[in-house]
Design an enzyme around this catalytic site. Structure first.
Site, PDB file in Angstrom:
ATOM      1  N   LYS A 181       3.803   0.803   1.155  1.00 23.60           N
ATOM      2  CA  LYS A 181       2.833   1.442   0.248  1.00 23.60           C
ATOM      3  C   LYS A 181       3.416   1.570  -1.173  1.00 23.60           C
ATOM      4  O   LYS A 181       2.688   1.422  -2.156  1.00 23.60           O
ATOM      5  CB  LYS A 181       2.402   2.811   0.782  1.00 23.60           C
ATOM      6  CG  LYS A 181       1.544   2.746   2.047  1.00 23.60           C
ATOM      7  CD  LYS A 181       0.319   1.870   1.892  1.00 23.60           C
ATOM      8  CE  LYS A 181      -0.610   1.933   3.087  1.00 23.60           C
ATOM      9  NZ  LYS A 181      -1.599   0.827   3.099  1.00 23.60           N
TER      10      LYS A 181
ATOM     11  N   ALA B 231      -5.320   2.006  12.774  1.00 31.02           N
ATOM     12  CA  ALA B 231      -3.997   1.863  12.152  1.00 31.02           C
ATOM     13  C   ALA B 231      -3.242   3.197  12.216  1.00 31.02           C
ATOM     14  O   ALA B 231      -2.045   3.225  12.501  1.00 31.02           O
ATOM     15  CB  ALA B 231      -4.144   1.401  10.707  1.00 31.02           C
TER      16      ALA B 231
ATOM     17  N   ASP C 176      -6.207 -14.367   9.158  1.00 31.37           N
ATOM     18  CA  ASP C 176      -4.926 -13.659   9.241  1.00 31.37           C
ATOM     19  C   ASP C 176      -4.306 -13.786   7.850  1.00 31.37           C
ATOM     20  O   ASP C 176      -3.958 -14.890   7.425  1.00 31.37           O
ATOM     21  CB  ASP C 176      -4.048 -14.323  10.318  1.00 31.37           C
ATOM     22  CG  ASP C 176      -2.653 -13.711  10.385  1.00 31.37           C
ATOM     23  OD1 ASP C 176      -2.257 -12.989   9.456  1.00 31.37           O
ATOM     24  OD2 ASP C 176      -1.956 -13.980  11.386  1.00 31.37           O
ATOM     25  N   VAL C 177      -4.169 -12.674   7.155  1.00 36.36           N
ATOM     26  CA  VAL C 177      -3.733 -12.743   5.750  1.00 36.36           C
ATOM     27  C   VAL C 177      -2.280 -13.200   5.590  1.00 36.36           C
ATOM     28  O   VAL C 177      -1.833 -13.449   4.479  1.00 36.36           O
ATOM     29  CB  VAL C 177      -3.936 -11.395   5.014  1.00 36.36           C
ATOM     30  CG1 VAL C 177      -5.415 -11.075   4.870  1.00 36.36           C
ATOM     31  CG2 VAL C 177      -3.201 -10.257   5.710  1.00 36.36           C
TER      32      VAL C 177
ATOM     33  N   TYR D 166       6.650   7.459   8.693  1.00 31.34           N
ATOM     34  CA  TYR D 166       5.994   6.310   8.034  1.00 31.34           C
ATOM     35  C   TYR D 166       6.964   5.140   7.814  1.00 31.34           C
ATOM     36  O   TYR D 166       6.564   3.994   7.744  1.00 31.34           O
ATOM     37  CB  TYR D 166       5.315   6.737   6.725  1.00 31.34           C
ATOM     38  CG  TYR D 166       3.895   7.172   6.978  1.00 31.34           C
ATOM     39  CD1 TYR D 166       3.640   8.384   7.600  1.00 31.34           C
ATOM     40  CD2 TYR D 166       2.824   6.358   6.670  1.00 31.34           C
ATOM     41  CE1 TYR D 166       2.352   8.772   7.902  1.00 31.34           C
ATOM     42  CE2 TYR D 166       1.523   6.739   6.971  1.00 31.34           C
ATOM     43  CZ  TYR D 166       1.296   7.945   7.574  1.00 31.34           C
ATOM     44  OH  TYR D 166       0.020   8.322   7.878  1.00 31.34           O
TER      45      TYR D 166
ATOM     46  N   SER E 111     -12.933   2.255  10.683  1.00 35.67           N
ATOM     47  CA  SER E 111     -12.127   1.661   9.605  1.00 35.67           C
ATOM     48  C   SER E 111     -12.563   2.156   8.228  1.00 35.67           C
ATOM     49  O   SER E 111     -13.765   2.294   7.950  1.00 35.67           O
ATOM     50  CB  SER E 111     -12.292   0.134   9.606  1.00 35.67           C
ATOM     51  OG  SER E 111     -11.755  -0.428  10.770  1.00 35.67           O
TER      52      SER E 111
ATOM     53  N   ILE F 159      -5.955  -3.424   4.393  1.00 31.95           N
ATOM     54  CA  ILE F 159      -5.162  -4.022   5.472  1.00 31.95           C
ATOM     55  C   ILE F 159      -3.757  -3.434   5.502  1.00 31.95           C
ATOM     56  O   ILE F 159      -3.125  -3.283   4.450  1.00 31.95           O
ATOM     57  CB  ILE F 159      -5.073  -5.552   5.240  1.00 31.95           C
ATOM     58  CG1 ILE F 159      -6.417  -6.203   5.612  1.00 31.95           C
ATOM     59  CG2 ILE F 159      -3.928  -6.171   6.031  1.00 31.95           C
ATOM     60  CD1 ILE F 159      -6.483  -7.668   5.307  1.00 31.95           C
TER      61      ILE F 159
ATOM     62  N   GLY G  95     -10.378  -6.174   6.256  1.00 32.63           N
ATOM     63  CA  GLY G  95      -9.728  -5.061   6.960  1.00 32.63           C
ATOM     64  C   GLY G  95     -10.642  -4.213   7.813  1.00 32.63           C
ATOM     65  O   GLY G  95     -10.302  -3.086   8.140  1.00 32.63           O
TER      66      GLY G  95
ATOM     67  N   ILE H  79      -6.752   9.814   7.864  1.00 32.28           N
ATOM     68  CA  ILE H  79      -8.041   9.646   8.562  1.00 32.28           C
ATOM     69  C   ILE H  79      -7.738   9.013   9.921  1.00 32.28           C
ATOM     70  O   ILE H  79      -6.938   8.070   9.988  1.00 32.28           O
ATOM     71  CB  ILE H  79      -8.976   8.692   7.774  1.00 32.28           C
ATOM     72  CG1 ILE H  79      -9.163   9.180   6.332  1.00 32.28           C
ATOM     73  CG2 ILE H  79     -10.326   8.538   8.467  1.00 32.28           C
ATOM     74  CD1 ILE H  79      -9.955   8.221   5.442  1.00 32.28           C
ATOM     75  N   LYS H  80      -8.395   9.493  10.973  1.00 33.68           N
ATOM     76  CA  LYS H  80      -8.143   8.922  12.310  1.00 33.68           C
ATOM     77  C   LYS H  80      -8.760   7.544  12.441  1.00 33.68           C
ATOM     78  O   LYS H  80      -9.967   7.413  12.622  1.00 33.68           O
ATOM     79  CB  LYS H  80      -8.737   9.836  13.387  1.00 33.68           C
ATOM     80  CG  LYS H  80      -7.863  10.989  13.728  1.00 33.68           C
ATOM     81  CD  LYS H  80      -8.446  11.802  14.874  1.00 33.68           C
ATOM     82  CE  LYS H  80      -7.903  13.209  14.821  1.00 33.68           C
ATOM     83  NZ  LYS H  80      -8.820  14.213  15.311  1.00 33.68           N
TER      84      LYS H  80
HETATM   85  P1  NAD Z   1      -7.839   0.009  10.511  1.00 34.07           P
HETATM   86  O1  NAD Z   1      -6.953  -0.237  11.682  1.00 34.07           O
HETATM   87  O2  NAD Z   1      -9.257   0.251  10.777  1.00 34.07           O
HETATM   88  O3  NAD Z   1      -7.681  -1.141   9.429  1.00 34.07           O
HETATM   89  C1  NAD Z   1      -6.517  -1.919   9.280  1.00 34.07           C
HETATM   90  C2  NAD Z   1      -6.990  -3.347   9.259  1.00 34.07           C
HETATM   91  O4  NAD Z   1      -5.924  -4.239   8.941  1.00 34.07           O
HETATM   92  C3  NAD Z   1      -7.561  -3.808  10.612  1.00 34.07           C
HETATM   93  O5  NAD Z   1      -8.870  -4.282  10.424  1.00 34.07           O
HETATM   94  C4  NAD Z   1      -6.642  -4.941  11.018  1.00 34.07           C
HETATM   95  O6  NAD Z   1      -7.294  -5.950  11.745  1.00 34.07           O
HETATM   96  C5  NAD Z   1      -6.207  -5.441   9.638  1.00 34.07           C
HETATM   97  N1  NAD Z   1      -5.034  -6.310   9.686  1.00 34.07           N
HETATM   98  C6  NAD Z   1      -3.766  -6.005  10.074  1.00 34.07           C
HETATM   99  N2  NAD Z   1      -2.969  -7.100   9.962  1.00 34.07           N
HETATM  100  C7  NAD Z   1      -3.767  -8.100   9.492  1.00 34.07           C
HETATM  101  C8  NAD Z   1      -3.543  -9.460   9.167  1.00 34.07           C
HETATM  102  N3  NAD Z   1      -2.328 -10.041   9.309  1.00 34.07           N
HETATM  103  N4  NAD Z   1      -4.584 -10.201   8.702  1.00 34.07           N
HETATM  104  C9  NAD Z   1      -5.814  -9.656   8.557  1.00 34.07           C
HETATM  105  N5  NAD Z   1      -6.092  -8.363   8.840  1.00 34.07           N
HETATM  106  C10 NAD Z   1      -5.070  -7.597   9.312  1.00 34.07           C
HETATM  107  O7  NAD Z   1      -7.172   1.284   9.784  1.00 34.07           O
HETATM  108  P2  NAD Z   1      -7.484   1.955   8.348  1.00 34.07           P
HETATM  109  O8  NAD Z   1      -6.871   3.305   8.434  1.00 34.07           O
HETATM  110  O9  NAD Z   1      -8.901   1.796   7.992  1.00 34.07           O
HETATM  111  O10 NAD Z   1      -6.562   1.100   7.375  1.00 34.07           O
HETATM  112  C11 NAD Z   1      -7.053   0.457   6.211  1.00 34.07           C
HETATM  113  C12 NAD Z   1      -6.096   0.673   5.053  1.00 34.07           C
HETATM  114  O11 NAD Z   1      -6.138   2.048   4.663  1.00 34.07           O
HETATM  115  C13 NAD Z   1      -4.634   0.377   5.381  1.00 34.07           C
HETATM  116  O12 NAD Z   1      -4.023  -0.208   4.253  1.00 34.07           O
HETATM  117  C14 NAD Z   1      -4.063   1.768   5.620  1.00 34.07           C
HETATM  118  O13 NAD Z   1      -2.663   1.836   5.423  1.00 34.07           O
HETATM  119  C15 NAD Z   1      -4.812   2.516   4.537  1.00 34.07           C
HETATM  120  N6  NAD Z   1      -4.794   3.963   4.655  1.00 34.07           N
HETATM  121  C16 NAD Z   1      -5.123   4.572   5.823  1.00 34.07           C
HETATM  122  C17 NAD Z   1      -5.065   5.962   5.919  1.00 34.07           C
HETATM  123  C18 NAD Z   1      -5.399   6.651   7.215  1.00 34.07           C
HETATM  124  O14 NAD Z   1      -4.990   7.777   7.374  1.00 34.07           O
HETATM  125  N7  NAD Z   1      -6.134   6.025   8.107  1.00 34.07           N
HETATM  126  C19 NAD Z   1      -4.704   6.721   4.809  1.00 34.07           C
HETATM  127  C20 NAD Z   1      -4.389   6.078   3.620  1.00 34.07           C
HETATM  128  C21 NAD Z   1      -4.438   4.700   3.542  1.00 34.07           C
END
Ligand code: NAD
Length: 262
Positions: free
Chosen positions: A162, A195, A64-65, A155, A19, A92, A13, A191-192
């Site tokens: 989730k 995603a 690709d998961v 959301y 990220s 992810i 991810g 967090i900015k």
């Molecule tokens: P990010 O965009 O940096 O990471 C999301 C990742 O998912 C990316 O690397 C993307 O390439 C990958 N991805 C999406 N579809 C995919 C697939 N089919 N196969 C492989 N990889 C795939 O954003 P992030 O905020 O770091 O997100 C990481 C996790 O944290 C996510 O589950 C997100 O919901 C969760 N999260 C984020 C926040 C926030 O505010 N940013 C808060 C709580 C939880």
């Protein structure tokens, strides 16, 4: 001596330096773990490889998961190189734009399915392949958000994903408990990241969060990474099936009044 000396972590991810997966990779590395990374596709290599170099990571492979053959292939490559796995990080999520924002009732079946498959089932797909490589004391973790439990504007499909992800965490924890494998989720504050940019109104969400959360500060990817170190290490030896909040205390609030209005 690092807390994670001798341990190998496989992290899914990472898209860029914003990220959450990058915050986790840095912290696990700092505490002694060897890091392997999986990226969504080859297009991401250009951005991720310089980061991998910073932490001495020699394994950056696409997967690709949602494609079982790709998941099998990446675990095969990982196994050839490292032979064993101590820490699996699932960070992810994906939802089509139409599945975020708008009227929830208008949710399309295909958008719902893709969101759930990418953001929730993918944990099962990875955990299943990780299990045979893991010994007692190994750790699996995933990233959740408070929308799993409460209504958060826009959301929509991701909130349902989730909720499913947190439930999957509990079911995997019970399945894998007898092997001594722990499965937990971190519920991070907003967090900015890339995603998060897909959520309409995310900026105002962070502003509100900063104004009302007990610690009054936006959470960083390093903050999440530090809790990941705890979950990856022996310090959390008896902790499994849990949702751990790294959210500046937001989820304890019954009403969300800005601190300066109290
Ligand atoms: P990010 O965009 O940096 O990471 C999301 C990742 O998912 C990316 O690397 C993307 O390439 C990958 N991805 C999406 N579809 C995919 C697939 N089919 N196969 C492989 N990889 C795939 O954003 P992030 O905020 O770091 O997100 C990481 C996790 O944290 C996510 O589950 C997100 O919901 C969760 N999260 C984020 C926040 C926030 O505010 N940013 C808060 C709580 C939880």
């Amino acid at each position: 001596m690092g807390l994670l000396d001798g341990k190998v972590a496989f992290i899914f991810g990472i898209a860029n330096h914003r990220s959450i997966a990058w915050g986790i990779a840095k912290q696990l590395h700092e505490h002694g773990a060897t890091i392997a990374l999986s990226i969504f596709n080859e297009d991401m290599r250009r951005r991720v490889e310089p980061l991998a170099e910073e932490i001495g990571c020699e394994f950056v492979e696409p997967c690709d998961v949602n494609q079982d053959d790709e998941v099998d292939a990446v675990f095969e490559k990982f196994k050839e190189k490292y032979g064993k796995l101590d820490i699996l990080v699932h960070s992810i999520a994906f939802a089509p734009r139409e599945a975020l924002g708008g009227r929830f009732t208008d949710m399309k079946r295909e958008d719902f399915k893709l969101t759930l498959e990418s953001s929730a089932y993918s944990l099962v797909a990875l955990a299943k392949r990780a299990e045979p490589l893991m010994d007692e004391g190994s750790s699996i973790m995933t990233m959740s958000y408070y929308a799993a439990e409460k209504y958060i504007p826009d959301y929509n499909a991701m909130a349902i994903a989730k909720s499913a992800l947190e439930s999957i965490t509990r079911y995997l924890a019970v399945d894998m408990g007898p092997q001594g494998i722990r499965v937990n989720a971190i519920s991070a504050g907003p967090i900015k990241t890339l995603a998060a940019a897909g959520i309409p109104g995310f900026r105002s969400l962070i502003k509100h969060f900063d104004a009302v959360s007990p610690l009054g500060e936006t959470v960083s990817v390093d903050d999440v990474g530090k809790t990941a170190v705890y979950l990856a290490s022996d310090l959390s030896r008896m902790v499994t099936g849990e949702i751990i909040y790294v959210d500046s205390g937001y989820q304890v609030l019954g009403i969300t009044v800005p601190r300066d209005e109290m």
